[in-house]
Write a protein that holds these residues in place. Structure first.
Motif, PDB file in Angstrom:
ATOM      1  N   ALA A 131      -7.785  -5.795  -8.041  1.00  0.00           N
ATOM      2  CA  ALA A 131      -9.072  -5.933  -7.367  1.00  0.00           C
ATOM      3  C   ALA A 131     -10.004  -6.845  -8.162  1.00  0.00           C
ATOM      4  O   ALA A 131      -9.931  -6.919  -9.383  1.00  0.00           O
ATOM      5  N   ALA A 157      -8.036  -1.093   4.949  1.00  0.00           N
ATOM      6  CA  ALA A 157      -7.280  -2.029   4.113  1.00  0.00           C
ATOM      7  C   ALA A 157      -8.217  -2.889   3.269  1.00  0.00           C
ATOM      8  O   ALA A 157      -7.919  -3.212   2.115  1.00  0.00           O
ATOM      9  N   THR A 158      -9.364  -3.261   3.832  1.00  0.00           N
ATOM     10  CA  THR A 158     -10.342  -4.041   3.076  1.00  0.00           C
ATOM     11  C   THR A 158     -10.862  -3.241   1.893  1.00  0.00           C
ATOM     12  O   THR A 158     -10.988  -3.761   0.772  1.00  0.00           O
ATOM     13  N   ARG A 216      -9.278  -0.904   0.355  1.00  0.00           N
ATOM     14  CA  ARG A 216      -8.161  -0.804  -0.606  1.00  0.00           C
ATOM     15  C   ARG A 216      -8.091  -2.052  -1.491  1.00  0.00           C
ATOM     16  O   ARG A 216      -7.750  -1.966  -2.683  1.00  0.00           O
ATOM     17  N   SER A 217      -8.419  -3.219  -0.920  1.00  0.00           N
ATOM     18  CA  SER A 217      -8.304  -4.477  -1.663  1.00  0.00           C
ATOM     19  C   SER A 217      -9.285  -4.561  -2.820  1.00  0.00           C
ATOM     20  O   SER A 217      -9.108  -5.385  -3.725  1.00  0.00           O
TER      21      SER A 217
END
Length: 252
Positions: A153, A143-144, A146-147
């Protein structure tokens, strides 16, 4: 333990040097054993320099030399004005060389070739073991990553570094899912060996979205217990990175 006399000349001086080096090594090992016997963990304080020297019957400079050696390995931490504390590597079996030079292209190729032999098997074992807490940490690492991708972003070099670190963390987390601490430490060591090159590798790879998609598929296979597919996905992913490195020039 006791200090050896100094100031000898010629061959005697060389022998004294060897003995001092051996004494420093023995002292470092004794302090590491003291940490284990007292069951101290990262962040716990150990006795100050002078009391330790008195305990082991050596001069303060000799004791300091041994402690600095442990500091260089991440087993101890010196905090100015506070004291000496157990470092993050105190209980590790596998520790990276903090003074290692930046890898050349040839060394990066060797490193990735080694990872190709081992990490697919790690991915397969992770899919079979699926240690719950570590699996949750793996999902968080994904998930990190993906961020850092897409319209929302952050931009700039800091974001590139953040994405590179997140990608490394995914591989570290996969090893942790196996529940095997030695495998986890080994992957941590590989990650630290070429951490400085991760952003460059990512730029050379050319497609953060594709890189994320490969990681997402790999994590899905592990979470779903599809160990054979997890092995294949890891192998394909690392083979692609190796091909990119092979086609590129020397790291800048």
């Amino acid at each position: 333990m006791s200090d050896r006399p100094e100031g000898a000349a010629g061959a005697d001086a060389a022998i004294v040097g060897i003995r001092r080096a051996a004494l420093s090594t023995d002292l470092a090992a004794a302090v590491a054993e003291l940490i284990r016997q007292r069951r101290l963990g990262p962040g716990d304080a150990i006795p100050a320099l002078r009391p330790l020297a008195e305990q082991f019957g050596v001069a303060v400079p000799t004791m300091r030399e041994a402690l600095r050696r442990l500091e260089g390995m991440g087993i101890l931490e010196f905090r100015h004005g506070s004291g000496i504390y157990v470092g993050p590597n105190a209980n590790r079996l596998v520790v990276a060389n903090a003074m290692a030079p930046r890898p050349t292209k040839a060394k990066l190729q060797e490193l990735l070739s080694a990872r190709l032999l081992i990490e697919p098997a790690i991915a397969g074992q992770a899919a079979q073991r699926r240690e719950p807490a570590a699996l949750a940490a793996l999902q968080e690492a994904l998930a990190t990553a993906r961020s850092f991708i897409g319209a929302a972003a952050p931009l700039g070099a800091a974001a590139d570094r953040g994405l590179a670190e997140a990608n490394v963390r995914i591989h570290q987390a996969i090893a942790a899912v196996t529940g095997n601490s030695v495998l986890a430490e080994t992957v941590d060591t590989w990650a630290s060996l070429h951490a400085r090159d991760q952003a460059e590798i990512l730029m050379l790879h050319g497609d953060p979205e594709q890189d994320y998609a490969e990681h997402a598929e790999l994590v899905a296979c592990i979470a779903g217990g599809r160990w054979q597919l997890a092995q294949r996905k890891m192998r394909d992913h690392l083979a692609g990175v190796l091909a990119t490195i092979t086609e590129a020039g020397e790291p800048t």
